[in-house]
Design a protein around this motif. Sequence first.
Motif, mmCIF file in Angstrom:
data_model
loop_
_atom_site.group_PDB
_atom_site.id
_atom_site.type_symbol
_atom_site.label_atom_id
_atom_site.label_comp_id
_atom_site.label_asym_id
_atom_site.label_seq_id
_atom_site.Cartn_x
_atom_site.Cartn_y
_atom_site.Cartn_z
ATOM 1 N N GLU A 243 -4.047 -23.007 -26.264
ATOM 2 C CA GLU A 243 -3.221 -23.520 -25.178
ATOM 3 C C GLU A 243 -2.563 -22.402 -24.365
ATOM 4 O OE1 GLU A 243 -2.913 -26.556 -24.082
ATOM 5 O OE2 GLU A 243 -4.194 -27.443 -25.627
ATOM 6 N N PHE A 244 -2.239 -21.290 -25.024
ATOM 7 C CA PHE A 244 -1.539 -20.209 -24.333
ATOM 8 C C PHE A 244 -2.453 -19.040 -23.955
ATOM 9 C CE2 PHE A 244 2.096 -22.425 -26.043
ATOM 10 C CZ PHE A 244 3.064 -22.235 -25.059
ATOM 11 N N LYS A 245 -3.717 -19.153 -24.259
ATOM 12 C CA LYS A 245 -4.647 -18.060 -23.996
ATOM 13 C C LYS A 245 -4.662 -17.649 -22.535
ATOM 14 C CE LYS A 245 -9.495 -16.690 -24.577
ATOM 15 N NZ LYS A 245 -10.850 -17.121 -25.018
ATOM 16 N N GLU A 246 -4.541 -18.617 -21.634
ATOM 17 C CA GLU A 246 -4.630 -18.332 -20.196
ATOM 18 C C GLU A 246 -3.264 -18.361 -19.519
ATOM 19 O OE1 GLU A 246 -7.291 -21.455 -19.241
ATOM 20 O OE2 GLU A 246 -9.080 -20.393 -19.979
ATOM 21 N N SER A 247 -2.197 -18.249 -20.327
ATOM 22 C CA SER A 247 -0.840 -18.255 -19.788
ATOM 23 C C SER A 247 -0.235 -16.858 -19.875
ATOM 24 C CB SER A 247 0.039 -19.246 -20.553
ATOM 25 O OG SER A 247 -0.447 -20.560 -20.391
ATOM 26 N N PHE A 248 0.752 -16.608 -19.028
ATOM 27 C CA PHE A 248 1.402 -15.295 -19.013
ATOM 28 C C PHE A 248 2.545 -15.206 -20.012
ATOM 29 C CE2 PHE A 248 4.947 -12.716 -17.353
ATOM 30 C CZ PHE A 248 4.375 -11.466 -17.482
ATOM 31 N N GLY A 249 3.447 -16.152 -19.962
ATOM 32 C CA GLY A 249 4.618 -16.112 -20.829
ATOM 33 C C GLY A 249 4.715 -17.331 -21.706
ATOM 34 N N ASN B 207 3.856 -23.518 -20.060
ATOM 35 C CA ASN B 207 2.533 -24.079 -20.328
ATOM 36 C C ASN B 207 2.573 -25.576 -20.073
ATOM 37 O OD1 ASN B 207 -0.171 -23.804 -21.135
ATOM 38 N ND2 ASN B 207 0.316 -24.574 -23.167
ATOM 39 N N GLY B 208 1.407 -26.198 -20.031
ATOM 40 C CA GLY B 208 1.360 -27.637 -19.838
ATOM 41 C C GLY B 208 1.645 -28.055 -18.412
ATOM 42 N N THR B 209 1.528 -27.137 -17.467
ATOM 43 C CA THR B 209 1.743 -27.466 -16.060
ATOM 44 C C THR B 209 0.395 -27.739 -15.393
ATOM 45 O OG1 THR B 209 1.698 -25.107 -15.548
ATOM 46 C CG2 THR B 209 3.849 -26.090 -15.930
ATOM 47 N N ASP B 210 0.436 -28.014 -14.082
ATOM 48 C CA ASP B 210 -0.785 -28.405 -13.371
ATOM 49 C C ASP B 210 -1.668 -27.218 -12.988
ATOM 50 O OD1 ASP B 210 -0.034 -31.041 -13.516
ATOM 51 O OD2 ASP B 210 1.022 -30.997 -11.585
ATOM 52 N N GLU B 211 -1.141 -25.996 -13.059
ATOM 53 C CA GLU B 211 -1.926 -24.842 -12.642
ATOM 54 C C GLU B 211 -3.158 -24.655 -13.524
ATOM 55 O OE1 GLU B 211 1.288 -24.694 -13.287
ATOM 56 O OE2 GLU B 211 2.388 -23.712 -11.640
ATOM 57 N N LYS B 212 -4.273 -24.381 -12.887
ATOM 58 C CA LYS B 212 -5.507 -24.092 -13.611
ATOM 59 C C LYS B 212 -5.736 -22.581 -13.626
ATOM 60 C CE LYS B 212 -6.474 -28.469 -14.084
ATOM 61 N NZ LYS B 212 -6.389 -29.131 -15.420
ATOM 62 N N ALA B 213 -6.338 -22.112 -14.697
ATOM 63 C CA ALA B 213 -6.635 -20.681 -14.783
ATOM 64 C C ALA B 213 -7.622 -20.296 -13.686
ATOM 65 C CB ALA B 213 -7.195 -20.338 -16.157
ATOM 66 N N THR B 214 -7.388 -19.156 -13.088
ATOM 67 C CA THR B 214 -8.254 -18.673 -12.020
ATOM 68 C C THR B 214 -8.284 -17.151 -12.052
ATOM 69 O OG1 THR B 214 -8.665 -18.788 -9.628
ATOM 70 C CG2 THR B 214 -6.383 -18.535 -10.322
ATOM 71 N N GLU B 215 -9.255 -16.555 -11.380
ATOM 72 C CA GLU B 215 -9.302 -15.096 -11.311
ATOM 73 C C GLU B 215 -8.310 -14.624 -10.264
ATOM 74 O OE1 GLU B 215 -12.495 -11.438 -11.003
ATOM 75 O OE2 GLU B 215 -12.825 -13.208 -9.747
ATOM 76 N N ILE B 216 -7.449 -13.719 -10.667
ATOM 77 C CA ILE B 216 -6.465 -13.127 -9.761
ATOM 78 C C ILE B 216 -6.701 -11.619 -9.736
ATOM 79 C CG2 ILE B 216 -4.004 -12.648 -9.410
ATOM 80 C CD1 ILE B 216 -3.401 -15.373 -10.586
ATOM 81 N N ILE B 217 -6.807 -11.065 -8.544
ATOM 82 C CA ILE B 217 -7.039 -9.627 -8.382
ATOM 83 C C ILE B 217 -5.798 -8.993 -7.770
ATOM 84 C CG2 ILE B 217 -8.465 -7.857 -7.275
ATOM 85 C CD1 ILE B 217 -10.797 -9.797 -7.359
ATOM 86 N N LEU B 218 -5.270 -7.992 -8.450
ATOM 87 C CA LEU B 218 -4.067 -7.302 -8.013
ATOM 88 C C LEU B 218 -4.361 -5.828 -7.767
ATOM 89 C CD1 LEU B 218 -1.484 -8.736 -10.583
ATOM 90 C CD2 LEU B 218 -2.012 -9.618 -8.313
ATOM 91 N N SER B 219 -3.801 -5.302 -6.691
ATOM 92 C CA SER B 219 -3.927 -3.887 -6.376
ATOM 93 C C SER B 219 -2.554 -3.239 -6.522
ATOM 94 C CB SER B 219 -4.450 -3.702 -4.944
ATOM 95 O OG SER B 219 -4.356 -2.335 -4.560
ATOM 96 N N PHE B 220 -2.468 -2.217 -7.375
ATOM 97 C CA PHE B 220 -1.213 -1.506 -7.605
ATOM 98 C C PHE B 220 -1.269 -0.106 -7.000
ATOM 99 C CE2 PHE B 220 -1.289 -4.658 -10.969
ATOM 100 C CZ PHE B 220 0.027 -5.052 -11.080
ATOM 101 N N THR B 221 -0.101 0.428 -6.678
ATOM 102 C CA THR B 221 -0.041 1.832 -6.299
ATOM 103 C C THR B 221 -0.469 2.666 -7.505
ATOM 104 O OG1 THR B 221 2.267 2.024 -7.011
ATOM 105 C CG2 THR B 221 1.877 1.404 -4.701
#
Length: 299
Positions: free
Chosen positions: A202-208, A211-225
Amino acid sequence: MSVNQTMKRYTKIISLLRRRPMSYQELQDEISLDPDAIEDNLLTSQRTLQRDLKGIASNFEIEIASDKSCNKYYIKEDTEDLQTRRLRENFEIVNAIKLSRGFADCLVFEERRHLGTEHMAGLIHAIQNRLVTEFNYTKFWDSSETQRKVKPIALKEAQNRWYLIGQDQRDSRIKNFSLDRIKELNISPIKFQPVPYNVHKEFKESFGIINGTDEKATEIILSFTPEQGRYVESLPLHHSQTLINKTKEEITFSYYIRPTFDFKMEILSYGNKVKIIEPVNFQRDIIEDLQSTLAQYDI
């Protein structure tokens, strides 16, 4: 020889060999440079070292082999699981605290409220024996206090807090309860049937902890300095973090994660050190939050 002394020797050997391969004599020389190790009598014979290597493999799942060509020991396979690593790290911290007594500025801790860890032993007992727990719980949002009866499932750590994950008997929903907001914990003798809930899944695709919300796991790409990217590379935001690109201008990572509120707050905390590349809808959410923040300032 005490168990405490043996564990200290194990952790010392592991930490030294994680730096670089060493011979028996090099290990002894490094240990002899540590006054506390000398005081704890951690210097050993080569025969004792061989027993230690077997003990390390058995207790920490870290295999240490010998390179005959240079007569040096090295870590051949490190399959130490998360729980064992945390236990070893906490053991090292406890020893460091003991060594620092009398030296007030030697260790500097963050000042923070208690974590509710006094409840952990009782809750683990209740989880293992499937016993209903009863407690008073203070809500985070409005500070109101309610009585709860909960079927405990697991304890989870998230951002320096511990949470009880359990099924609330009022509505049969799986909820998270911060341990520091639990009062008057009582472990009842009432047993319950296993709750069909896989915490790791249940928490594998969660950050903190959200959980149990409507958001679906998706690919997110972040660019850092580059500066921030190196920090994130050494301490990943999520287990799904994958390095995409690393240049003098930026370091880019991809994640497969649910874009929940707590993940958004984490991204916003990096300010202008991060940029959302994909997906566009998550990018728009962050932009709206930033615009809302700026709107509070009459400049």
